[in-house]
Structure formats: structure tokens, C-alpha cells
Design a protein around this motif. Structure first.
Motif, PDB file in Angstrom:
ATOM      1  N   SER A   1     -35.933  -4.324  -5.560  1.00 31.78           N
ATOM      2  CA  SER A   1     -37.250  -4.638  -4.991  1.00 31.78           C
ATOM      3  C   SER A   1     -37.501  -3.813  -3.737  1.00 31.78           C
ATOM      4  CB  SER A   1     -37.355  -6.133  -4.684  1.00 31.78           C
ATOM      5  OG  SER A   1     -36.297  -6.556  -3.864  1.00 31.78           O
TER       6      SER A   1
ATOM      7  N   ASN B   1     -43.597  -3.412  -7.551  1.00 36.66           N
ATOM      8  CA  ASN B   1     -42.816  -3.724  -6.359  1.00 36.66           C
ATOM      9  C   ASN B   1     -41.368  -3.972  -6.703  1.00 36.66           C
ATOM     10  OD1 ASN B   1     -45.629  -5.159  -6.019  1.00 36.66           O
ATOM     11  ND2 ASN B   1     -44.888  -4.579  -3.982  1.00 36.66           N
ATOM     12  N   GLN B   2     -41.121  -4.213  -7.989  1.00 33.13           N
ATOM     13  CA  GLN B   2     -39.811  -4.765  -8.353  1.00 33.13           C
ATOM     14  C   GLN B   2     -39.513  -4.421  -9.804  1.00 33.13           C
ATOM     15  OE1 GLN B   2     -40.358  -7.713 -10.471  1.00 33.13           O
ATOM     16  NE2 GLN B   2     -38.189  -7.533 -10.981  1.00 33.13           N
ATOM     17  N   ILE B   3     -38.263  -4.115 -10.084  1.00 34.87           N
ATOM     18  CA  ILE B   3     -37.822  -3.818 -11.451  1.00 34.87           C
ATOM     19  C   ILE B   3     -36.491  -4.522 -11.682  1.00 34.87           C
ATOM     20  CG2 ILE B   3     -37.019  -1.985 -13.007  1.00 34.87           C
ATOM     21  CD1 ILE B   3     -38.760  -0.032 -11.366  1.00 34.87           C
ATOM     22  N   SER B   4     -36.347  -5.195 -12.824  1.00 29.95           N
ATOM     23  CA  SER B   4     -35.054  -5.772 -13.190  1.00 29.95           C
ATOM     24  C   SER B   4     -34.449  -4.965 -14.324  1.00 29.95           C
ATOM     25  CB  SER B   4     -35.212  -7.223 -13.649  1.00 29.95           C
ATOM     26  OG  SER B   4     -35.500  -8.065 -12.571  1.00 29.95           O
ATOM     27  N   LEU B   5     -33.194  -4.581 -14.151  1.00 30.64           N
ATOM     28  CA  LEU B   5     -32.515  -3.774 -15.169  1.00 30.64           C
ATOM     29  C   LEU B   5     -31.258  -4.483 -15.629  1.00 30.64           C
ATOM     30  CD1 LEU B   5     -32.892  -0.344 -13.352  1.00 30.64           C
ATOM     31  CD2 LEU B   5     -34.165  -1.084 -15.367  1.00 30.64           C
TER      32      LEU B   5
ATOM     33  N   ASN C   1     -31.663  -6.682  -9.857  1.00 26.31           N
ATOM     34  CA  ASN C   1     -33.054  -6.759  -9.427  1.00 26.31           C
ATOM     35  C   ASN C   1     -33.239  -5.792  -8.260  1.00 26.31           C
ATOM     36  OD1 ASN C   1     -35.699  -7.869  -9.549  1.00 26.31           O
ATOM     37  ND2 ASN C   1     -35.267  -8.999  -7.671  1.00 26.31           N
TER      38      ASN C   1
ATOM     39  N   ILE D   1     -41.036   3.055  -9.751  1.00 27.90           N
ATOM     40  CA  ILE D   1     -41.355   3.276 -11.160  1.00 27.90           C
ATOM     41  C   ILE D   1     -40.138   3.840 -11.895  1.00 27.90           C
ATOM     42  CG2 ILE D   1     -43.862   3.594 -10.839  1.00 27.90           C
ATOM     43  CD1 ILE D   1     -43.474   6.571 -11.345  1.00 27.90           C
ATOM     44  N   VAL D   2     -40.127   3.576 -13.190  1.00 30.44           N
ATOM     45  CA  VAL D   2     -39.152   4.171 -14.105  1.00 30.44           C
ATOM     46  C   VAL D   2     -39.915   5.264 -14.829  1.00 30.44           C
ATOM     47  CG1 VAL D   2     -37.709   3.755 -16.119  1.00 30.44           C
ATOM     48  CG2 VAL D   2     -37.924   1.986 -14.370  1.00 30.44           C
TER      49      VAL D   2
END
Lengths: 139, 139, 139
Positions: A41, A99-103, A39, A50-51
Motif C-alpha cells: 500500500s 493505492n493498494q495491491i495484494s499479491l 499487501n 500499478i502492475v
């Protein structure tokens, strides 16, 4: 199951995309993470994550220009103007992106597509120090 | 705690919303997941993921039309034009929506609202093959 | 590893931002969560979740006004109009923001920046009851 945290700090100088894919990959490799979630953030409301495509640099410029037209830096449009003409647009751009990306990590690989890179999207004009938390949960 | 992965591939033929809620639900059922997180990530930067109403098909058409007006397919607006008039708008639409969604499973149920469905939002005009990774972590 | 769920219900009366940071923090404290992920998901498609500045209330008003201009309540623009002039714009605003946010907890602290607060962003005009699921996974 283990958990690990990593605080990435990026100094920015103006509205640009700052790629940090390599810092994320290095951290995964150093820690030998096998399978799990990361995660990511950002701890600010006037910059975002952004991706995006990392092949053609024109894509990044087009993105910046597009968001600048979509959210004009015009103090007459906003009530919150004490922090500069770029501040309220920065909050809005942050709301329109992430605000946040989970990979996901599988077999030691971060599951990103061939052309996907991780970017900090800075929306403020002046120099900033940005903190991006990485949090791993898995094995 | 267990982890499982599932690669969903969807063939698209133009700018539309492609629902995949059932494929996700089937995978949860087959694997008898009880409680946990599913991270769903699209491996492309010109298509995206959204959770939207699945009752009235007009909602999907209105969404597509809205995004088309918001991000015009007009090469004069962009520098990145070699891949077609729909490519840079596709990257922008992808930034305005989601690359990734995390959903919760409780007591074998995917926690979506009554009217919520999972959609691939295709932003390119020509046929594409899209990969959507599902990653479960839980029990 | 443990998992816990918490259903937060918020009554809304019109297009506003409703902060729920304290309810989330209270739940973390009551359960003595140490390290882990919280997945927060809204079970509706006409309201959304955002992380935004909680210092100056003008920011919230500017956000609401901006989104209202970006997505006009004008029935001539949409096909899906049976549920009111605010309904299709609400679905679009929901797509432009977030259905779901994952946050990290480290050493009992929710990792939010100094000025970051958690908000329900209501896009409908009439009174609504909104359900926001909290799901913890960690230790």
C-alpha cells in the motif's frame, strides 16, 4: 502463520513509473516466505501503484502520456490549485489507478505473470519521497 | 489456518466480459472454505478483472463501448504499436481497472452483493488464453 | 489468528464522497486488533470505495466534477437506461475506481498516510443505503 512488515522508500524526480519488483522479490527471498499474501500500500494520494508490462519501455511512456491527456494540468478545471497545477490531477490519477495491491506467494514464488512488474506511478512534477508498505501474512 | 490455490484458465475470443463467478463459487464449495480471504489475480497486463452488475447484459456492452471510446485504438496516439492497434489500449484499460481483487468469505458465503458478478475483462481482439489465480487464506 | 466481520451501513443522498475512516478506526480499537489485514468491500456496483486526501474539501468536489465530465449522464451514450440517466455512468465510475480495498494494521495502527481517508464514493443521484463489509484477519 506469521506476519512481517517492510517499509520501502522511493525518491522520485517527476512523473514516471518507478519499478520496485526486485525490492519486493528480495524481501520475500530474505524472509523465506513460502505461502501467503503480500499487501502493498502506498501512503500518499498523489502517487499510485500499478502492475504493468516490464518488457517495452514505450509502454511506460505511453501510459504517462495517456494519463496526462486524460487528466489535464489546467488550473481552470479545478478548485484545489494551491499546491500546483499537477496536484489535483495527481489525486485524480491516483483514484483512477490503485493505492493498494495484494499479491499471492506460492512455494516461495511471487505469483506475477511473465511480463508483469510492480511500479510506483509518480504523478507529481517535483521531487518526492514515497513510502510503500509491504505486509506479509502467511507461512 | 489453511491456504489453497486454484488456477482458472479462460479462453477468450475478443473484447468482452467473461463471467467466472460460478467457477469461483464452485471452488469455495468443493473445498468447504468457512471464513477467509480469496485473492484473485490475473497474470496479464492486457486483460483485467472487474466486479460488475450481472443482471442486464446491456451493462456489459456499455462498459466495453465506453472503454473503447475512452482509450482509442489509434496507433498515432502511442509509441508501443508493434503488437497491434489494440495492445497499448489494452495496457491502459488494464491500468484503469484491476489486476487483482480480494474477496471475503463468511460462513461459507462469498460476500458479493446481490447484483455483483466476477468478470474477466478481455481487452485484446484476437484469441487469448488467460490465467486467473485464486488464493484462499483462512479456515 | 482470528477473523472478525463488521457490516457498515451508510445512507447516501446524492453524488458525494462519504468519509468512514473513523468508523473503521473505532472498530479496530474496540476489537483491539494488533496486526493483520482488513478487507473492505462494497456490495454494490453503482458506488465505490476510494482512499483520498482528507485535508482540503475542494479535492472531493474536484473529484466528483472530474468523474462527471469523464462519464457523462447522457442517455444517448448508453443502452442500459431503464434505471435512470445516472445508473450506467455509476457502473462505469465504479469500474474506474474500486469495489474493494485491503489495508494493513501494524501495532494497533491502521497504516494510512497522514492525509489519507477512506471514502464511499456515491455515484447515484437518489437516496441509497450502502453496505460496506469490513473483514479482519490477523491477531
Amino acid at each position: 502463520m506469521i506476519q512481517k512488515f517492510f517499509k520501502l522508500q522511493i525518491s522520485t524526480n517527476g512523473q514516471k513509473l518507478y519499478e520496485f519488483t526486485n525490492q519486493t522479490l528480495d524481501w520475500i527471498k530474505e524472509n523465506k516466505f513460502k505461502n501467503g499474501l503480500i499487501n502493498i500500500s502506498i501512503q500518499h494520494t498523489s502517487a499510485s501503484l500499478i502492475v504493468q508490462e516490464n518488457a517495452d519501455p514505450d509502454v511506460q511512456n505511453d501510459l504517462i502520456n495517456y494519463f496526462d491527456k486524460l487528466v489535464p494540468m489546467d488550473n481552470r478545471l479545478y478548485a484545489h490549485i494551491t499546491e500546483g497545477k499537477d496536484d489535483m490531477p495527481a489525486h485524480i490519477k491516483s483514484s483512477l489507478t490503485n493505492n493498494q495491491i495484494s499479491l499471492s506467494i506460492k512455494d516461495k514464488n511471487l505469483l506475477l505473470g511473465t511480463w508483469q512488474g510492480l511500479y510506483l506511478f509518480e504523478h507529481r512534477l517535483e521531487n518526492q519521497k514515497r513510502t510503500i508498505i509491504h505486509h506479509f501474512i502467511g507461512e
